[in-house]
Write a protein that holds these residues in place. Structure first.
Motif, short mmCIF file in Angstrom:
data_model
loop_
_atom_site.label_atom_id
_atom_site.label_comp_id
_atom_site.label_asym_id
_atom_site.label_seq_id
_atom_site.Cartn_x
_atom_site.Cartn_y
_atom_site.Cartn_z
N UNK A 85 41.78 42.51 50.07
CA UNK A 85 41.64 41.65 48.88
C UNK A 85 42.67 40.53 48.83
N UNK A 86 42.91 39.90 49.97
CA UNK A 86 43.80 38.73 50.01
C UNK A 86 43.20 37.62 49.16
N UNK A 87 43.98 37.01 48.28
CA UNK A 87 43.45 35.96 47.40
C UNK A 87 42.96 34.74 48.19
N UNK A 88 41.82 34.19 47.75
CA UNK A 88 41.25 32.98 48.35
C UNK A 88 41.23 31.87 47.31
N UNK A 89 40.72 32.14 46.13
CA UNK A 89 40.77 31.22 44.98
C UNK A 89 41.46 31.94 43.83
N UNK A 90 42.30 31.22 43.11
CA UNK A 90 43.00 31.83 41.97
C UNK A 90 43.01 30.84 40.81
N UNK A 91 43.22 31.34 39.64
CA UNK A 91 43.31 30.52 38.43
C UNK A 91 42.10 29.62 38.24
N UNK A 92 40.93 30.09 38.61
CA UNK A 92 39.70 29.29 38.47
C UNK A 92 39.15 29.43 37.06
N UNK A 93 38.74 28.30 36.50
CA UNK A 93 38.15 28.28 35.16
C UNK A 93 36.94 27.36 35.19
N UNK A 94 35.82 27.86 34.68
CA UNK A 94 34.61 27.06 34.53
C UNK A 94 34.33 26.97 33.04
#
Length: 52
Positions: free
Chosen positions: A40-49
């Motif tokens: 579960x290595x982070x790829x996208x973080x702090x994403x908000x739609x």
């Protein structure tokens, strides 16, 4: 969709499985994306739609 923002937190290699976690809030959806095969290595973080 009114707005989208994210932070790239890592790379994605061809063939990897991505895990998408989403949380719904008032007028927005927050999400995180990680690579399953790499513990579960982070790829996208702090994403908000934001949506109407």
């Amino acid at each position: 969709m009114r707005a989208y923002a994210t932070r790239f937190a890592g790379v994605v290699f061809p063939g990897e499985t991505l895990r998408i976690r989403m949380w719904r809030g008032a007028g927005a959806v927050r999400l995180a994306v990680s690579a399953v095969e790499r513990d579960d290595a982070p790829v996208l973080a702090d994403a908000v739609v934001e949506h109407a």
